[in-house]
Design a protein around this motif. Structure first.
Motif, mmCIF file in Angstrom:
data_model
loop_
_atom_site.group_PDB
_atom_site.id
_atom_site.type_symbol
_atom_site.label_atom_id
_atom_site.label_comp_id
_atom_site.label_asym_id
_atom_site.label_seq_id
_atom_site.Cartn_x
_atom_site.Cartn_y
_atom_site.Cartn_z
ATOM 1 N N THR A 198 19.124 54.291 -9.370
ATOM 2 C CA THR A 198 17.759 54.770 -9.568
ATOM 3 C C THR A 198 17.283 54.401 -10.961
ATOM 4 O OG1 THR A 198 18.121 56.632 -8.059
ATOM 5 C CG2 THR A 198 16.268 56.811 -9.599
ATOM 6 N N LEU A 199 16.109 53.800 -11.027
ATOM 7 C CA LEU A 199 15.514 53.405 -12.298
ATOM 8 C C LEU A 199 14.255 54.229 -12.522
ATOM 9 C CD1 LEU A 199 15.746 49.523 -11.824
ATOM 10 C CD2 LEU A 199 17.429 51.024 -12.915
ATOM 11 N N VAL A 235 11.143 54.473 -14.671
ATOM 12 C CA VAL A 235 10.382 53.617 -15.586
ATOM 13 C C VAL A 235 9.153 54.381 -16.077
ATOM 14 C CG1 VAL A 235 9.263 51.383 -15.871
ATOM 15 C CG2 VAL A 235 11.138 51.635 -14.221
ATOM 16 N N THR A 281 14.305 51.786 -7.217
ATOM 17 C CA THR A 281 15.728 51.693 -6.877
ATOM 18 C C THR A 281 16.120 50.233 -6.741
ATOM 19 O OG1 THR A 281 15.256 51.893 -4.505
ATOM 20 C CG2 THR A 281 15.778 53.924 -5.697
ATOM 21 N N LEU A 327 21.717 44.188 -10.131
ATOM 22 C CA LEU A 327 21.349 44.600 -11.489
ATOM 23 C C LEU A 327 22.336 44.084 -12.528
ATOM 24 C CD1 LEU A 327 20.187 48.317 -11.107
ATOM 25 C CD2 LEU A 327 18.772 46.356 -11.720
ATOM 26 N N PHE A 357 22.155 45.649 -18.033
ATOM 27 C CA PHE A 357 22.429 46.577 -16.942
ATOM 28 C C PHE A 357 23.918 46.646 -16.621
ATOM 29 C CE2 PHE A 357 17.857 46.254 -16.008
ATOM 30 C CZ PHE A 357 17.574 47.591 -15.784
ATOM 31 N N GLN A 374 21.800 56.675 -12.374
ATOM 32 C CA GLN A 374 20.413 56.725 -12.827
ATOM 33 C C GLN A 374 20.289 56.151 -14.226
ATOM 34 O OE1 GLN A 374 18.067 60.354 -11.925
ATOM 35 N NE2 GLN A 374 17.719 60.498 -14.135
ATOM 36 N N ILE A 375 19.241 55.328 -14.430
ATOM 37 C CA ILE A 375 18.979 54.717 -15.731
ATOM 38 C C ILE A 375 17.517 54.972 -16.076
ATOM 39 C CG2 ILE A 375 18.899 52.570 -17.056
ATOM 40 C CD1 ILE A 375 21.048 51.459 -15.212
ATOM 41 N N GLU A 376 17.273 55.464 -17.271
ATOM 42 C CA GLU A 376 15.911 55.749 -17.725
ATOM 43 C C GLU A 376 15.397 54.595 -18.586
ATOM 44 O OE1 GLU A 376 15.711 59.522 -19.638
ATOM 45 O OE2 GLU A 376 16.393 60.645 -17.865
ATOM 46 N N LEU A 377 14.181 54.158 -18.279
ATOM 47 C CA LEU A 377 13.541 53.068 -19.015
ATOM 48 C C LEU A 377 12.148 53.527 -19.455
ATOM 49 C CD1 LEU A 377 14.508 50.300 -16.442
ATOM 50 C CD2 LEU A 377 15.615 50.679 -18.647
ATOM 51 N N MET A 430 8.773 45.332 -14.792
ATOM 52 C CA MET A 430 10.003 45.707 -14.110
ATOM 53 C C MET A 430 9.966 45.272 -12.650
ATOM 54 S SD MET A 430 12.575 46.932 -15.660
ATOM 55 C CE MET A 430 13.402 47.383 -14.143
#
Length: 285
Positions: free
Chosen positions: A70-71, A73, A83, A89, A95, A110-113, A121
């Motif tokens: 899960t990204l 953004v 996603t 990735l 990543f 999960q990655i926060e951008l 993106m």
């Protein structure tokens, strides 16, 4: 802008034979210096035997079978959840490092951008899945595919900025091929003076001073056309020079270099006529 950028192809030269050979004063070989390795495992590149099978090909199905990441953004009202499959990735070094911290204990991947542009993106993910992003380049032409939603002339610079944002996000995530693709698409956009100003401002704000791939064409463009385009956006051009002195310096340097080049040519060829004279037309039918 019509410059194209191709990656240099580096061809490795064959490895030199293993073991240094020391010559004596008499021209002979020092004792033991040229002894060949007794064990074949000591030979250079022994692991690259012709009998070694090639690494197995990763199928697209295997990519799609990998865990979902899960990204998140953006932030606040602009926050968007995307996603993507982890195996795709991790083609990005950025990543790959982020996904290395994930565990298989069921905790969310999960990655926060928060600082990244959602449209850029989207283009980044489209490139990972398909190898390109919209709009695609027309083969054999310096043009992009047509779409009713995209005007023929980029009046505001939005088209230039789209590809510039893809360029900077590819730089962040370490995808050189995507950087080169975005850079090539920038040179397919037909824009106006104000559009070019908006693009130049973004480039000088969000790219490194040493990134000549994207900065040099901007400075060259304004050095060659500033005398005509400045009338269309004189205030914006002045403000850009004041806001980013490096931009003004880069443009001025190229203008002066071109002036010096012309003066040298005139000294080397003093007999040539002035470039201001109108060309002569033949009187023959």
């Amino acid at each position: 802008m019509s410059e194209s950028f191709n990656e240099d192809i580096i061809v490795d030269s064959p490895a030199a034979p293993s073991g240094d050979v020391e010559m004596t004063e008499s021209g002979g070989v020092a004792e033991g210096a040229a002894d060949a390795p007794a064990n074949k495992d000591e030979l250079p590149f022994a692991e690259e035997s012709a009998d070694s099978p090639p690494p197995p090909r990763v199928t697209f199905l295997q990519y799609l079978s990998s865990p979902i990441v899960t990204l998140i953004v953006g932030t606040g009202d602009q926050e968007t959840v995307l996603t993507a499959h982890q195996s795709l990735l991790v083609q990005s070094p950025w990543f790959a490092e982020a996904c290395a911290d994930f565990t298989d204990d069921g905790s969310p991947r999960q990655i926060e951008l928060p600082n990244d542009d959602i449209d850029a993106m989207g283009c980044f993910l489209e490139f990972l899945y398909t190898g390109d992003y919209f709009p695609k380049k027309v083969p054999g032409q310096r043009a992009l595919e047509k779409d009713p939603s995209i005007p023929e002339v980029d009046l505001t610079g939005e088209q230039l900025l789209k590809h510039a944002r893809v360029y900077t996000i590819a730089e962040k995530f370490g995808l050189t091929n995507l950087k080169n693709l975005a850079s090539s698409k920038i040179h397919c956009v037909n824009s106006t003076a104000k559009g070019e100003i908006a693009y130049a401002r973004y480039v000088y704000e969000f790219t490194s001073k040493d990134d000549t791939t994207i900065r040099a064409p901007v400075a060259n463009f304004w050095a060659m056309r500033s005398h005509t385009l400045r009338a269309e956006a004189e205030d914006e051009f002045r403000n850009l020079c004041l806001e980013f002195p490096q931009f003004g310096y880069d443009v001025l340097t190229r203008v002066l270099d071109e002036k010096l080049k012309r003066e040298r040519n005139e000294k080397m060829h003093p007999g040539t006529g002035s470039a201001r004279k109108r060309p002569r037309h033949s009187s023959q039918a």
